[in-house]
Write a protein that holds these residues in place. Structure first.
Motif, mmCIF file in Angstrom:
data_model
loop_
_atom_site.group_PDB
_atom_site.id
_atom_site.type_symbol
_atom_site.label_atom_id
_atom_site.label_comp_id
_atom_site.label_asym_id
_atom_site.label_seq_id
_atom_site.Cartn_x
_atom_site.Cartn_y
_atom_site.Cartn_z
ATOM 1 N N UNK A 197 0.858 -1.195 0.000
ATOM 2 C CA UNK A 197 0.000 0.000 0.000
ATOM 3 C C UNK A 197 0.893 1.244 0.000
ATOM 4 N N UNK A 198 0.556 2.191 -0.881
ATOM 5 C CA UNK A 198 1.275 3.471 -0.849
ATOM 6 C C UNK A 198 0.264 4.599 -0.624
ATOM 7 N N UNK A 199 0.761 5.841 -0.619
ATOM 8 C CA UNK A 199 -0.147 6.963 -0.357
ATOM 9 C C UNK A 199 -0.558 7.032 1.101
ATOM 10 N N UNK A 200 0.252 6.401 1.952
ATOM 11 C CA UNK A 200 -0.059 6.393 3.386
ATOM 12 C C UNK A 200 0.356 7.696 4.040
ATOM 13 N N UNK A 201 -0.283 7.995 5.144
ATOM 14 C CA UNK A 201 0.066 9.163 5.944
ATOM 15 C C UNK A 201 1.586 9.251 6.173
ATOM 16 N N UNK A 202 2.194 10.339 5.703
ATOM 17 C CA UNK A 202 3.605 10.578 6.019
ATOM 18 C C UNK A 202 4.616 9.746 5.243
ATOM 19 N N UNK A 203 4.174 8.883 4.348
ATOM 20 C CA UNK A 203 5.128 8.060 3.583
ATOM 21 C C UNK A 203 5.878 8.962 2.599
ATOM 22 N N UNK A 204 7.214 9.033 2.739
ATOM 23 C CA UNK A 204 7.975 9.885 1.821
ATOM 24 C C UNK A 204 8.323 9.091 0.563
ATOM 25 N N UNK B 289 -3.644 3.979 -0.939
ATOM 26 C CA UNK B 289 -4.594 3.919 0.175
ATOM 27 C C UNK B 289 -5.894 4.629 -0.181
ATOM 28 N N UNK B 290 -7.008 3.956 0.106
ATOM 29 C CA UNK B 290 -8.281 4.678 0.066
ATOM 30 C C UNK B 290 -8.826 4.664 1.491
ATOM 31 N N UNK C 182 -9.685 8.438 12.134
ATOM 32 C CA UNK C 182 -8.471 9.243 12.328
ATOM 33 C C UNK C 182 -8.357 10.354 11.291
ATOM 34 N N UNK C 183 -8.816 10.053 10.069
ATOM 35 C CA UNK C 183 -8.751 11.039 8.995
ATOM 36 C C UNK C 183 -9.652 12.233 9.338
ATOM 37 N N UNK D 84 -1.766 11.944 1.174
ATOM 38 C CA UNK D 84 -0.745 12.756 0.490
ATOM 39 C C UNK D 84 -1.401 13.754 -0.466
ATOM 40 N N UNK D 85 -0.634 14.750 -0.879
ATOM 41 C CA UNK D 85 -1.154 15.661 -1.900
ATOM 42 C C UNK D 85 -1.196 14.912 -3.233
ATOM 43 N N UNK D 86 -1.903 15.494 -4.217
ATOM 44 C CA UNK D 86 -2.010 14.814 -5.510
ATOM 45 C C UNK D 86 -0.616 14.628 -6.127
ATOM 46 N N UNK D 87 0.231 15.621 -5.962
ATOM 47 C CA UNK D 87 1.578 15.524 -6.556
ATOM 48 C C UNK D 87 2.367 14.395 -5.890
ATOM 49 N N UNK D 88 2.241 14.275 -4.570
ATOM 50 C CA UNK D 88 2.946 13.187 -3.866
ATOM 51 C C UNK D 88 2.438 11.822 -4.348
ATOM 52 N N UNK D 89 1.122 11.704 -4.502
ATOM 53 C CA UNK D 89 0.541 10.438 -4.974
ATOM 54 C C UNK D 89 1.059 10.095 -6.368
#
Ligand SMILES: C[S@@+](CC[C@H](N)C(=O)[O-])C[C@H]1O[C@@H](n2cnc3c(N)ncnc32)[C@H](O)[C@@H]1O
Ligand code: SF4
Length: 377
Positions: free
Chosen positions: A158-165, A189-190, A200-201, A209-214
């Protein structure tokens, strides 16, 4: 040829992001195992004697089952269906269930494809997701599965997780791709309703993440897998040549499938149906000799829309001749007009008689699909 899906609706505990149907108690496991045999008997004619090319144990957590229980289910299937000799038989597994002993016996039982929910190699994120394994187990289990005879290993990340760089995502991909896997499903992540993440959200405890980060993470995924010769045969699915998931390809190729167990879906070309997502209600109905499902007969419009939704996400794309032959002029004319705009904008490209997503189009697949769906006025 057809597929069989068996839904095992139990997990030892619920992960913070997941809303797949399952209960976090094994209390009614015995009753459930009896009920699915009854359901198999009740549904034995659903596939109209087509042989099974694929069997998929999904969940929930199929790896909570003992080897004896898995063997029992496989022999029940053989009672009611004919399994092809080289059928792909997949079991979804959680790393923490997979001891070497279990893996060895699992391979012997006839399971020939393992789909392991790795999710991440970063302990901080595994904790946040409330997974029961740590990064060391995630790493070791893949080597162990191979050593125990599994040469067709799939993994989930899973990617797009909170804080994942981006650096951390690169580390996850590099680590996974250094291991003996043949297939990777990588999901952004959805935030699903009725999950801890949703709570939590809303409370601002986690962020998306922002769209650019995703987009950067998705781009990294495509780049890294390509370098290791993985083929992106579907937006979220990557495999080495010869190791595409046959079971999922069934769905995309419009083949019949039967789903057994609560929440399982079935499809027979003219209708689809889905079992109730409640274990007590499922068990009650089956004990009275009834399969508790809702059913939808598919209109031509439904079948056209299903075709667009399932195929545009794959590397085979939309075959324009098929659209004309199977759905007729109205849909063909509508589609070709809409497609034209995407081709001009280089979001779709033509390959022989099909239209497939371009590299740029892959980032906008949901928006493209929704434009190509036909909504009756
Ligand atoms: C049925 S689930 C998991 C199977 C198995 N019980 C496990 O946990 O490994 C299939 C996959 O869907 C993905 N998934 C589930 N919920 C998700 C979500 N909210 N966002 C992104 N991926 C999700 C996870 O990667 C998971 O491994
Ligand atoms: S991700 Fe797997 S183990 Fe976790 S709750 Fe969902 S089905 Fe259960």
């Amino acid at each position: 040829m057809a597929g069989l899906y068996i839904h095992i609706p139990f997990c030892k505990s619920k992960c913070a992001y997941c809303d797949f149907f399952s209960v976090a108690t094994l209390q009614r496991k015995g009753e459930f195992l009896k009920a699915i045999e009854t359901e198999m008997e009740l549904q034995k004619n659903y596939l109209e004697k087509e042989n099974l090319k694929t069997i998929y144990f999904g969940g929930g957590t199929p790896s909570i089952l003992s080897i004896k229980e898995i063997e029992q289910i496989l022999s029940q299937i053989k009672k009611y269906q004919t399994i092809e000799k080289d059928a792909e038989i997949t079991l979804e597994a959680n790393p923490d269930d997979l001891s070497v002993e279990y893996l060895l016996q699992l391979r012997k039982s006839g399971i020939n494809r393992l789909s392991i929910g790795i999710q991440s190699f970063i302990d901080r994120d595994l904790k946040l997701m409330q997974r029961r394994h740590d990064s060391k187990k995630a790493f070791d289990v893949i080597n162990e599965a191979q050593a125990c005879g599994f040469d067709n290993i799939s993994t989930d990340l899973i990617y797009g997780l909170n804080g994942l760089t981006l650096k951390e995502w690169k580390y996850n991909l590099d680590t996974l791709l250094s291991l003996p896997i043949k297939h990777l499903s990588a999901y952004h992540l959805t935030i699903e309703p009725n999950t801890l993440f949703n709570k939590w959200y809303k409370q601002n405890i986690i962020k998306l993440p922002t769209e650019i980060e995703s987009v950067n993470q998705f781009e990294m995924l495509i780049k890294k897998t390509k370098k290791k010769n993985f083929i992106q045969y579907e937006i979220s699915n990557f495999a080495l040549d010869g190791f595409f998931s046959k079971h999922n390809s069934n769905y995309w190729r419009n083949e019949k499938y039967l789903g057994i167990g609560p929440s399982a879906h079935s499809y027979n070309l003219t209708s689809r149906q889905w079992n109730i997502s409640s274990l007590p209600n499922y068990l009650d109905a089956i004990s009275q000799g009834k399969v508790p499902y809702e059913k939808e007969n598919l209109t031509l419009n439904d079948r056209y829309n299903d075709y667009i939704i399932t195929t545009l996400r794959t590397m085979w794309g939309i075959n324009i001749n098929k659209v004309e032959n199977d759905f007729g002029k109205l849909y063909f004319d509508f589609l070709t007009k809409e497609i034209d705009v995407f081709v001009k904008n280089k979001l779709l490209k033509k390959v022989n008689d099909s239209f497939v997503l371009s590299e740029k189009g892959k980032f906008l697949s949901d928006r493209i699909i929704s434009t190509l769906l036909y909504v009756k006025k």
